[in-house]
Design a protein around this motif. Sequence first.
Motif: not given
Length: 283
Positions: A242, A196, A235-236, A239
């Motif tokens: 996004r 990412t 959260r991974e 991200d």
Amino acid sequence: MFPGANADRDAAAYVLTGAPLDATTTFQPGARFGPDRVRKFASTYDDYDRRTDSFFSDLRVHDAGDVPAWDALDDYLDHLTAELRAAVIDDAVPLLVGGEHTVTWAGVRATDPDVLVTLDAHLDLRDAYDGNPLNHACVVRRCLDGYAGGEDGGRDYPTVDEVVVLGARTGSPEEWERADAPDVTAVAPEDVADWTADFDGVDGRDAYLSVDIDGADPGFAPGTGTMEPFGLTPREMRDAVRAVAPHCVGFDAVEVNDRDDGQAAALAGKLLREAVYAHADAR
């Protein structure tokens, strides 16, 4: 209705459709309840997103309701594809909420992207499972290699040029062999954060983003059909969504079922909102 998805259909920039397909689930059924649970557990989220300084209700999202499922998979996928394609024709981005992962192939057929990015514990690269090429364990293979099934025996469906599977941690020997081909990139959970961080688009091509909620570690999202430990953190996943969403012509969240207290549905709904916020902010 998905919270904040209050735009009129003819003015919509995004059209959300539920696809409660639960025909080929291989362990714990219940994906048919996914669309309603995602809507329900997204109802507590604030309308405002500080990162993008935007309100979800201002982003022209329309909830078109569900496309009721039936067991004739070929026919259902054709019908679902047509429903999603209608949004594309109207210059709207389809948002699909499953339902089992098989519905992603309808999303890909409707939007005709160049690249499929999927967050998933499984490679889903089987050519058939239990003799069924439309099983949810085959969806990535269908998006890559197409399908010569159905009554006519050889339909000309759109396929993608490349697939990236983020969070892949299980598959058959044949799937890992297919994943070694140049048109597939399988990224292990421990490498997703680095992928990412290094992601810089798809060279001007169109992408489709699919979130199979079992990409998350089951400690975060136990409400799914085939849990697989050692997975991604929320959260991974956030991200990655996004990063990829601004390049997308379509998005889905799939494989949520009713066998937890809402953790999987809450995460899926949040990731769907993150995709819309990120996509709209990049326009």
